[in-house]
Write an enzyme that holds these catalytic residues in place. Sequence first.
Site, PDB file in Angstrom:
ATOM      1  N   GLU A 278       0.833  -1.208   0.000  1.00 60.57           N
ATOM      2  CA  GLU A 278       0.000   0.000   0.000  1.00 60.57           C
ATOM      3  C   GLU A 278       0.870   1.263   0.000  1.00 60.57           C
ATOM      4  O   GLU A 278       0.534   2.265  -0.641  1.00 60.57           O
ATOM      5  CB  GLU A 278      -0.923  -0.017   1.225  1.00 60.57           C
ATOM      6  CG  GLU A 278      -2.113   0.911   1.102  1.00 60.57           C
ATOM      7  CD  GLU A 278      -3.199   0.532   2.108  1.00 60.57           C
ATOM      8  OE1 GLU A 278      -3.843  -0.515   1.909  1.00 60.57           O
ATOM      9  OE2 GLU A 278      -3.393   1.269   3.077  1.00 60.57           O
ATOM     10  N   GLU A 281       1.942   1.707  -3.456  1.00 60.71           N
ATOM     11  CA  GLU A 281       0.793   2.210  -4.239  1.00 60.71           C
ATOM     12  C   GLU A 281       0.610   3.715  -4.004  1.00 60.71           C
ATOM     13  O   GLU A 281       0.384   4.489  -4.942  1.00 60.71           O
ATOM     14  CB  GLU A 281      -0.466   1.439  -3.783  1.00 60.71           C
ATOM     15  CG  GLU A 281      -1.689   1.648  -4.664  1.00 60.71           C
ATOM     16  CD  GLU A 281      -2.905   0.857  -4.144  1.00 60.71           C
ATOM     17  OE1 GLU A 281      -2.835   0.223  -3.064  1.00 60.71           O
ATOM     18  OE2 GLU A 281      -3.947   0.922  -4.819  1.00 60.71           O
ATOM     19  N   CYS A 298      -8.643  -2.227   4.197  1.00 65.54           N
ATOM     20  CA  CYS A 298      -8.493  -3.459   4.986  1.00 65.54           C
ATOM     21  C   CYS A 298      -9.707  -3.752   5.854  1.00 65.54           C
ATOM     22  O   CYS A 298      -9.858  -4.861   6.338  1.00 65.54           O
ATOM     23  CB  CYS A 298      -7.210  -3.446   5.803  1.00 65.54           C
ATOM     24  SG  CYS A 298      -6.802  -1.905   6.546  1.00 65.54           S
ATOM     25  N   SER A 318      -7.598   1.446  -1.999  1.00 67.34           N
ATOM     26  CA  SER A 318      -6.357   0.734  -2.318  1.00 67.34           C
ATOM     27  C   SER A 318      -6.725  -0.612  -2.931  1.00 67.34           C
ATOM     28  O   SER A 318      -7.701  -1.246  -2.523  1.00 67.34           O
ATOM     29  CB  SER A 318      -5.567   0.521  -1.028  1.00 67.34           C
ATOM     30  OG  SER A 318      -4.641  -0.508  -1.211  1.00 67.34           O
ATOM     31  N   LYS A 357     -15.484  -9.828   8.488  1.00 71.01           N
ATOM     32  CA  LYS A 357     -14.453 -10.667   7.849  1.00 71.01           C
ATOM     33  C   LYS A 357     -15.044 -11.990   7.368  1.00 71.01           C
ATOM     34  O   LYS A 357     -14.501 -12.630   6.480  1.00 71.01           O
ATOM     35  CB  LYS A 357     -13.307 -10.937   8.822  1.00 71.01           C
ATOM     36  CG  LYS A 357     -12.507  -9.697   9.192  1.00 71.01           C
ATOM     37  CD  LYS A 357     -11.379  -9.440   8.223  1.00 71.01           C
ATOM     38  CE  LYS A 357     -10.660  -8.135   8.531  1.00 71.01           C
ATOM     39  NZ  LYS A 357      -9.947  -7.612   7.362  1.00 71.01           N
ATOM     40  N   GLU A 360     -16.294 -11.074   4.075  1.00 74.27           N
ATOM     41  CA  GLU A 360     -15.153 -10.804   3.185  1.00 74.27           C
ATOM     42  C   GLU A 360     -14.532 -12.105   2.665  1.00 74.27           C
ATOM     43  O   GLU A 360     -14.252 -12.227   1.463  1.00 74.27           O
ATOM     44  CB  GLU A 360     -14.096  -9.994   3.954  1.00 74.27           C
ATOM     45  CG  GLU A 360     -12.880  -9.604   3.133  1.00 74.27           C
ATOM     46  CD  GLU A 360     -11.777  -9.007   3.999  1.00 74.27           C
ATOM     47  OE1 GLU A 360     -11.486  -9.543   5.078  1.00 74.27           O
ATOM     48  OE2 GLU A 360     -11.188  -7.988   3.564  1.00 74.27           O
ATOM     49  N   GLU A 365     -13.868 -12.573  -5.362  1.00 78.88           N
ATOM     50  CA  GLU A 365     -12.643 -11.928  -5.852  1.00 78.88           C
ATOM     51  C   GLU A 365     -11.443 -12.162  -4.912  1.00 78.88           C
ATOM     52  O   GLU A 365     -10.320 -11.839  -5.272  1.00 78.88           O
ATOM     53  CB  GLU A 365     -12.862 -10.426  -6.110  1.00 78.88           C
ATOM     54  CG  GLU A 365     -13.317  -9.571  -4.940  1.00 78.88           C
ATOM     55  CD  GLU A 365     -14.839  -9.498  -4.795  1.00 78.88           C
ATOM     56  OE1 GLU A 365     -15.498 -10.557  -4.875  1.00 78.88           O
ATOM     57  OE2 GLU A 365     -15.363  -8.391  -4.568  1.00 78.88           O
ATOM     58  N   CYS A 502     -10.449  -1.936  14.864  1.00 76.06           N
ATOM     59  CA  CYS A 502     -10.708  -3.364  15.132  1.00 76.06           C
ATOM     60  C   CYS A 502     -10.772  -3.715  16.606  1.00 76.06           C
ATOM     61  O   CYS A 502     -11.402  -4.709  16.969  1.00 76.06           O
ATOM     62  CB  CYS A 502      -9.610  -4.213  14.516  1.00 76.06           C
ATOM     63  SG  CYS A 502      -9.585  -4.078  12.753  1.00 76.06           S
TER      64      CYS A 502
HETATM   65 FE1  HC1 Z   1      -8.204  -5.681  11.691  1.00 77.84          FE
HETATM   66 FE2  HC1 Z   1      -6.607  -5.932   9.753  1.00 77.84          FE
HETATM   67  S1  HC1 Z   1      -6.304  -4.513  11.499  1.00 77.84           S
HETATM   68  S2  HC1 Z   1      -8.773  -5.259   9.520  1.00 77.84           S
HETATM   69  O1  HC1 Z   1      -8.839  -4.082  11.921  1.00 77.84           O
HETATM   70  O2  HC1 Z   1      -6.020  -4.652   8.450  1.00 77.84           O
HETATM   71  O3  HC1 Z   1     -10.475  -7.554  11.788  1.00 77.84           O
HETATM   72  O4  HC1 Z   1      -7.248  -6.493  14.382  1.00 77.84           O
HETATM   73  O5  HC1 Z   1      -6.933  -8.338  11.195  1.00 77.84           O
HETATM   74  O6  HC1 Z   1      -7.041  -8.201   7.748  1.00 77.84           O
HETATM   75  O7  HC1 Z   1      -3.785  -6.888  10.217  1.00 77.84           O
HETATM   76  C1  HC1 Z   1      -9.641  -6.819  11.888  1.00 77.84           C
HETATM   77  C2  HC1 Z   1      -7.687  -6.182  13.437  1.00 77.84           C
HETATM   78  C3  HC1 Z   1      -7.161  -7.216  11.034  1.00 77.84           C
HETATM   79  C4  HC1 Z   1      -6.824  -7.313   8.481  1.00 77.84           C
HETATM   80  C5  HC1 Z   1      -4.852  -6.550  10.013  1.00 77.84           C
END
Ligand code: HC1
Length: 573
Positions: A278, A281, A298, A318, A357, A360, A365, A502
């Site tokens: 990132e 990028e 993320c 991103s 998540k 996700e 994709e 998170c």
């Molecule tokens: Fe997260 Fe991440 S910080 S998104 O907040 O970018 O869930 O903890 O795992 O994938 O590393 C959550 C936390 C986590 C991702 C990372």
Amino acid sequence: MVTLTIDGQKVTVPAYYTILEAARSANIRIPTLCFLKDINEIGACRMCIVEIKGAKALQASCVYPVADGIEVSTNSPAVRDARKVTLELILSNHDRSCLTCVRNRNCELQQLADELNIKEIPFEGERLTLPIDDLSPAIVRDPNKCILCRRCISTCRNVQEIGVIGATERGFNTMVEPPFKMSINQVPCINCGQCIEACPVGALREKDDTERVWTALADPELHVVVQTAPAVRAALGEEFGMPIGTRVTGKMAAALRRLGFDKVFDTDFAADLTIMEEGTELLDRLKNGGKLPLITSCSPGWVKYCEHYYPEFLDNLSSCKSPHEMMGAVLKSYYAQKMNIDPSKIFVVSVMPCTAKKFEAQRPELAANGHPDVDVVITTRELARMIKEAGINFLALPDESFDDPLGISTGAGVIFGVTGGVMEAALRTVAEILTGEELENIEFGVVRGLEGIRTASIDAGGVTIKAAVANGTANAAALLDRIKSGQEHYDFIEIMGCPGGCINGGGQPILTAQQRWDIDIKAERAKALYQEDRDMPIRKSHENPQIKAIYNEFLGKPNSHTAHELLHTHYTE
Ligand code: HC1
Ligand code: SF4
């Protein structure tokens, strides 16, 4: 200030206080159920009623303002009787299968029944058997357990400013649900799980995927690996009675090994990898006139929010997959090659503080070479359940470390779990690349903190990076509106779907309304991650030796063709 009397005690408080706040300031506990400080203050459930001398009726203390000279009783026979009858009525049409409820022993209704000494329920409530909505990959809604407190509605509408659930029908038929009897999976819910955190009972819960993990662990054909998100370590201990904000990184790794995972990895490694991708990028977009601001991608709650509500910003996202997805892709390619394991036999479990998540991980994709990057996501709460089910004495576990070859991570990776952390981690690397010099101070205090939106200008090597950080979708919306109107311009923005990031995700341990009022949970958990960062021997992603190794041995350089194939994606409306 005004002075009133509560249970014979003189109490002096600011004039804008409610009676509930005044009582709390004098350490007098008034029971509540629908009340959620600053989020749901509607006096609906009437558990917090009090008797005010001279008033005709009992009053809900969470909405009744204090006044000079009033005399309040929080515990008179009339108050106790009325509270009991109210609770008995709520219980009479509640599905009381406490023993098999996911919230058994962590339920505010159960706790109240205990506190108010309810021994039988004299009413024959008309109990309905309504279908459970479990179509979403992340959120399960059980209307039979709903007590109509509306804490979820207020959280979704007022905190997240989304509003996909509301009260429908009237009177006895009142329901809390999405409009037109739709499933939560059919409305633009972002799966953030903040409504689950607000629910005092078991009416909202995550989709439990622990059975899928047990099945994989029992399959001798599979190589089952696990990775843990940064924020899990700051909260898992709460499930075992440890104080809020206790860091349990080592015990968590030990518990996972005892559960039978073949390898225990840390998503923090992939957070470092994300910074490399990132950061590159960002530098590329800055240098070559690419689309700005670059916005982090993320947080899957945020990504889904962007798709539904701000699709005009999709090209700003991103292209990096989120760290745990990158980890999955690396495990099924680089790691598989290195260890000589067939990628189709590698089963990747992610332990995340996040319900989104789960959604996700099943996005088409987010797969490489025909394999989903991540096979199953479980939340912090589900991991705690598995540890308990396995009979592991968590508190007595030694501290263990993560496994190689992906076991080294940095302080930059761990702060991803708190709002502002991804920005700070990126700045530690990008600033050094731009200046060609080592940073004197790697802690970017300007992007830290829990305010909804924070902005900063960072000068490095003759370049000024205008940065902004937003947490919670309401703040994301406010920031994006300012950009859309041309009022403000930024180069780089970090957005996390949950307030606080998170650490306060929808998969984290659920705390009571009282705990949420008494303790700044986000601040305590954030402190744990910042301390872990300070204790790490390496604190910048680009200095992680295993990150250097994966580029040398496999990926080439950041944003290379292989990196793009494995670690990047594209989101569409
Ligand atoms: Fe997260 Fe991440 S910080 S998104 O907040 O970018 O869930 O903890 O795992 O994938 O590393 C959550 C936390 C986590 C991702 C990372
Ligand atoms: Fe609202 Fe988030 Fe709950 Fe969906 S998961 S209903 S968006 S609070």
